[in-house]
Design a protein around this motif. Structure first.
Motif, PDB file in Angstrom:
ATOM      1  N   THR A 135      -4.980   4.332  -7.838  1.00 57.84           N
ATOM      2  CA  THR A 135      -5.831   5.002  -6.792  1.00 57.84           C
ATOM      3  C   THR A 135      -7.142   4.491  -6.744  1.00 57.84           C
ATOM      4  O   THR A 135      -7.916   4.748  -7.898  1.00 57.84           O
ATOM      5  CB  THR A 135      -5.368   6.326  -6.903  1.00 57.84           C
ATOM      6  N   LEU A 136      -7.906   4.157  -5.764  1.00 61.68           N
ATOM      7  CA  LEU A 136      -9.280   3.716  -5.966  1.00 61.68           C
ATOM      8  C   LEU A 136     -10.158   4.558  -4.955  1.00 61.68           C
ATOM      9  O   LEU A 136      -9.443   4.648  -3.755  1.00 61.68           O
ATOM     10  CB  LEU A 136      -9.235   2.035  -5.516  1.00 61.68           C
TER      11      LEU A 136
ATOM     12  N   LEU B  18      -8.503  -3.275   4.488  1.00 65.48           N
ATOM     13  CA  LEU B  18      -9.241  -2.508   4.681  1.00 65.48           C
ATOM     14  C   LEU B  18     -10.275  -2.574   5.746  1.00 65.48           C
ATOM     15  O   LEU B  18     -10.944  -1.771   6.335  1.00 65.48           O
ATOM     16  CB  LEU B  18      -9.846  -1.966   3.156  1.00 65.48           C
ATOM     17  N   ALA B  19     -10.610  -3.874   5.820  1.00 62.55           N
ATOM     18  CA  ALA B  19     -11.484  -4.156   6.814  1.00 62.55           C
ATOM     19  C   ALA B  19     -11.298  -3.642   8.235  1.00 62.55           C
ATOM     20  O   ALA B  19     -12.200  -3.479   9.116  1.00 62.55           O
ATOM     21  CB  ALA B  19     -11.899  -5.792   6.900  1.00 62.55           C
ATOM     22  N   GLN B  20     -10.116  -3.593   8.551  1.00 62.04           N
ATOM     23  CA  GLN B  20      -9.649  -2.935   9.937  1.00 62.04           C
ATOM     24  C   GLN B  20     -10.102  -1.513  10.255  1.00 62.04           C
ATOM     25  O   GLN B  20     -10.038  -0.982  10.941  1.00 62.04           O
ATOM     26  CB  GLN B  20      -8.123  -3.150  10.002  1.00 62.04           C
TER      27      GLN B  20
ATOM     28  N   ILE C  55       0.806  -1.129  -0.147  1.00 63.99           N
ATOM     29  CA  ILE C  55       0.048   0.071   0.014  1.00 63.99           C
ATOM     30  C   ILE C  55       0.673   1.277  -0.034  1.00 63.99           C
ATOM     31  O   ILE C  55       1.957   1.515   0.607  1.00 63.99           O
ATOM     32  CB  ILE C  55      -1.097   0.045   1.186  1.00 63.99           C
ATOM     33  N   VAL C  56       0.773   2.255  -0.829  1.00 67.82           N
ATOM     34  CA  VAL C  56       1.479   3.574  -0.935  1.00 67.82           C
ATOM     35  C   VAL C  56       0.948   4.273  -0.067  1.00 67.82           C
ATOM     36  O   VAL C  56       1.476   5.014   0.534  1.00 67.82           O
ATOM     37  CB  VAL C  56       1.659   3.796  -2.651  1.00 67.82           C
ATOM     38  N   GLU C  57      -0.526   4.575  -0.259  1.00 66.27           N
ATOM     39  CA  GLU C  57      -0.880   5.774   0.590  1.00 66.27           C
ATOM     40  C   GLU C  57      -2.627   5.116   0.955  1.00 66.27           C
ATOM     41  O   GLU C  57      -3.329   4.727  -0.226  1.00 66.27           O
ATOM     42  CB  GLU C  57      -0.841   7.066  -0.016  1.00 66.27           C
ATOM     43  N   HIS C  58      -3.087   5.388   2.164  1.00 67.85           N
ATOM     44  CA  HIS C  58      -4.439   5.243   2.293  1.00 67.85           C
ATOM     45  C   HIS C  58      -4.955   6.221   3.382  1.00 67.85           C
ATOM     46  O   HIS C  58      -4.194   6.786   4.403  1.00 67.85           O
ATOM     47  CB  HIS C  58      -4.709   3.833   3.173  1.00 67.85           C
ATOM     48  N   THR C  59      -5.971   7.119   2.934  1.00 70.99           N
ATOM     49  CA  THR C  59      -6.390   8.209   3.623  1.00 70.99           C
ATOM     50  C   THR C  59      -7.891   7.813   3.745  1.00 70.99           C
ATOM     51  O   THR C  59      -8.969   8.169   3.052  1.00 70.99           O
ATOM     52  CB  THR C  59      -6.504   9.435   2.444  1.00 70.99           C
ATOM     53  N   PRO C  60      -7.965   7.351   5.180  1.00 73.23           N
ATOM     54  CA  PRO C  60      -9.374   6.870   5.260  1.00 73.23           C
ATOM     55  C   PRO C  60     -10.536   7.914   5.490  1.00 73.23           C
ATOM     56  O   PRO C  60     -11.501   7.653   4.992  1.00 73.23           O
ATOM     57  CB  PRO C  60      -9.274   6.289   7.001  1.00 73.23           C
ATOM     58  N   GLY C  61      -9.960   9.163   5.769  1.00 69.77           N
ATOM     59  CA  GLY C  61     -10.968  10.175   5.791  1.00 69.77           C
ATOM     60  C   GLY C  61     -11.614  10.510   4.511  1.00 69.77           C
ATOM     61  O   GLY C  61     -12.759  10.754   4.196  1.00 69.77           O
ATOM     62  N   ASP C  62     -10.747  10.691   3.474  1.00 68.59           N
ATOM     63  CA  ASP C  62     -11.043  10.647   2.054  1.00 68.59           C
ATOM     64  C   ASP C  62     -11.406   9.577   1.317  1.00 68.59           C
ATOM     65  O   ASP C  62     -12.212   9.402   0.148  1.00 68.59           O
ATOM     66  CB  ASP C  62      -9.913  11.347   1.338  1.00 68.59           C
TER      67      ASP C  62
ATOM     68  N   GLY D  34       0.565  -5.170  -8.051  1.00 69.31           N
ATOM     69  CA  GLY D  34       1.080  -6.578  -7.931  1.00 69.31           C
ATOM     70  C   GLY D  34       0.286  -7.023  -6.343  1.00 69.31           C
ATOM     71  O   GLY D  34       0.315  -8.173  -6.132  1.00 69.31           O
ATOM     72  N   THR D  35      -0.344  -6.249  -5.796  1.00 72.68           N
ATOM     73  CA  THR D  35      -1.032  -6.643  -4.517  1.00 72.68           C
ATOM     74  C   THR D  35      -2.376  -7.334  -4.947  1.00 72.68           C
ATOM     75  O   THR D  35      -3.187  -7.078  -5.695  1.00 72.68           O
ATOM     76  CB  THR D  35      -1.370  -5.292  -3.635  1.00 72.68           C
ATOM     77  N   ARG D  36      -2.188  -8.401  -4.094  1.00 71.22           N
ATOM     78  CA  ARG D  36      -3.518  -9.293  -4.199  1.00 71.22           C
ATOM     79  C   ARG D  36      -4.826  -8.741  -3.598  1.00 71.22           C
ATOM     80  O   ARG D  36      -4.854  -8.062  -2.423  1.00 71.22           O
ATOM     81  CB  ARG D  36      -3.318 -10.546  -3.674  1.00 71.22           C
TER      82      ARG D  36
END
Length: 440
Positions: A201-202, A113-115, A88-95, A103-105
């Motif tokens: 980016t999703l 993300l479930a966390q 994971i490069v970047e996760h912005t939970p608020g956004d 290559g990430t499964r």
């Protein structure tokens, strides 16, 4: 095959760039004389530039779940594996956005993300092995496309490495982007023929408070009744995430119900889910039977549904030949497609499991049997799809049969545009040669 001097050049390149290499082969083709597993975007770019400059060809692989999807070249010079290009490069939970390496499964992403009580709104097959890059490159989606949308709807931005080693960025990392052309859509579904997608980016969605599965079986195979019921559902105020019709064989395998069965999935707050369940119960036809499954049983049903491993992809020698076809029609035409393909079982002595979305019009037909019977039945499925005003694409087939069965069907009227883009971006045909429509 790679010439001797090219092999020497390649090995020098690998040694200088510390990239692992070994030989590879596959029943499904799309292999390479050597397998390269880069760990950084810079290594991907360097490899592509080197190959493009030296007349070498490259196949691209993530988790290997789509090795039987397209491709008329058994081996290119290099098989570019992204199995080590993960994270994971970047996760912005608020956004509610996530940037991840290609290559990430998929299941690893959903578990992470479930966390945070979030998820990616896609439902690909074989999620433990499928990589996010492969899902996006093939524009893969499942029954919940009705509620989730497609990969094109989930992607906000991409980083892509062109064959000449240049890295471009399309879209962005926020949900609201002001732009002209949506360049993301150029690469989504292009089967890796225009560039190697390195980062995605999703946009995310929260995990619903409540989930349930409503199974409605029609024991008499009353297709007119199924169609009338589906029209009522689609015209109503309820919002099922899936409205998927299973043929008797698949329904029996997944739910123990040997009849045409509608799988309706609801995801929302509990009061909304219960209201929709009751709404469906009150509009049920007289000849239909309803079974409401709580979250635990719904999870088990979908777990079985998405985890069919096509024959041979698990490394075992397949006992039967298997073909999987994706069919696109106007939504309710999926009914006639499923019914007509059902009749092919006796005609060609094959086993057929199929399902179709009565909301989005995409169906999948899986055929198993002897090689010649599977090939003939697959050709007939395409005729059925085209008669219904749609198309059929072969998503999985062994390499030798792909030489005999046209994977992509007839060239579309806009093929010259696809060919022009490929020529402009990859003039040397370095990436995934002959993998896409019309030999692109």
């Amino acid at each position: 095959m790679i010439a001797a001097e090219s092999i020497s050049t390649l090995k020098t390149f690998f040694r200088e760039n510390q990239i692992v290499h070994n030989e590879a082969s596959s029943l499904f083709g799309n292999s390479g004389d050597v397998v390269v597993s880069p760990e950084t975007e810079e290594e991907i770019a360097a490899l592509l530039k080197h190959a493009d400059s030296n007349g070498l060809t490259i196949n691209i692989m993530g988790g290997g779940t789509k090795r039987g999807f397209g491709g008329l070249i058994e081996k290119t010079d290099i098989l570019l594996s992204l199995e080590k290009y993960t994270g994971i490069v970047e996760h912005t939970p608020g956004d509610m956005t996530l940037t991840v390496k290609a290559g990430t499964r998929f299941k690893d992403l959903q578990d992470y993300l479930a966390q945070h009580n979030q998820k990616i709104s896609l439902d690909p097959y074989w999620p433990e092995n499928a990589t996010i890059g492969g899902i996006i490159a093939a524009n893969e989606s499942g029954p919940k496309r009705l509620g989730y949308g497609s990969a094109r709807d989930a992607v906000i931005g991409l980083r892509t490495v062109y064959p000449d080693g240049k890295i471009i960025r399309s879209g962005g990392r926020v949900v609201k982007n002001v732009a002209g052309y949506d360049m993301n859509k150029l690469f989504i579904g292009a089967m890796g023929t225009l560039g190697v997608i390195s980062e995605i980016t999703l946009k995310l969605r929260p995990i619903p408070k409540c989930e349930s599965l409503v199974l409605i079986s029609f024991p008499k195979g009353n297709l007119a009744g199924i169609k009338a019921f589906a029209v009522k559902v689609l015209d109503s105020m309820i919002e099922p995430v899936s409205l998927e019709l299973l043929n008797p064989a698949l329904s029996d395998k997944l739910a123990g119900i040997n009849a045409y069965t509608l799988a309706m999935s609801f995801e929302d707050v509990e009061s909304s889910v219960r209201y929709q369940e009751e709404f469906v119960s009150n509009m049920l036809p007289d000849d239909a039977e309803l079974l409401i499954s709580p979250k635990e049983k719904a999870d088990l049903f979908w777990h079985r549904f998405y985890r069919h491993i096509p024959n041979g992809l698990d490394g075992e020698l397949p006992i039967q030949t298997e073909a999987s076809l994706k069919i696109g029609t106007v939504n309710l035409e999926a009914l006639s497609v499923l019914n007509e393909t059902e009749l092919l079982q006796d005609q060609f002595n094959v086993e057929i499991e199929s399902h179709g979305g009565l909301g989005h019009g995409l169906s999948q037909v899986t055929i198993r049997g002897a090689e010649s019977d599977v090939a003939n039945a697959a050709a007939q499925v395409r005729q059925i799809a085209e008669k219904a005003g749609g198309y059929a694409i072969v998503k999985h087939l062994p390499f030798e049969l792909r030489k005999k069965v046209e994977v992509w069907g007839n060239k579309p009227s806009y093929f010259f545009l696809l060919q022009g883009i490929k020529t402009k971006v990859d003039p040397n045909k370095t990436l995934n040669p002959n993998r896409f429509i019309g030999g692109i």
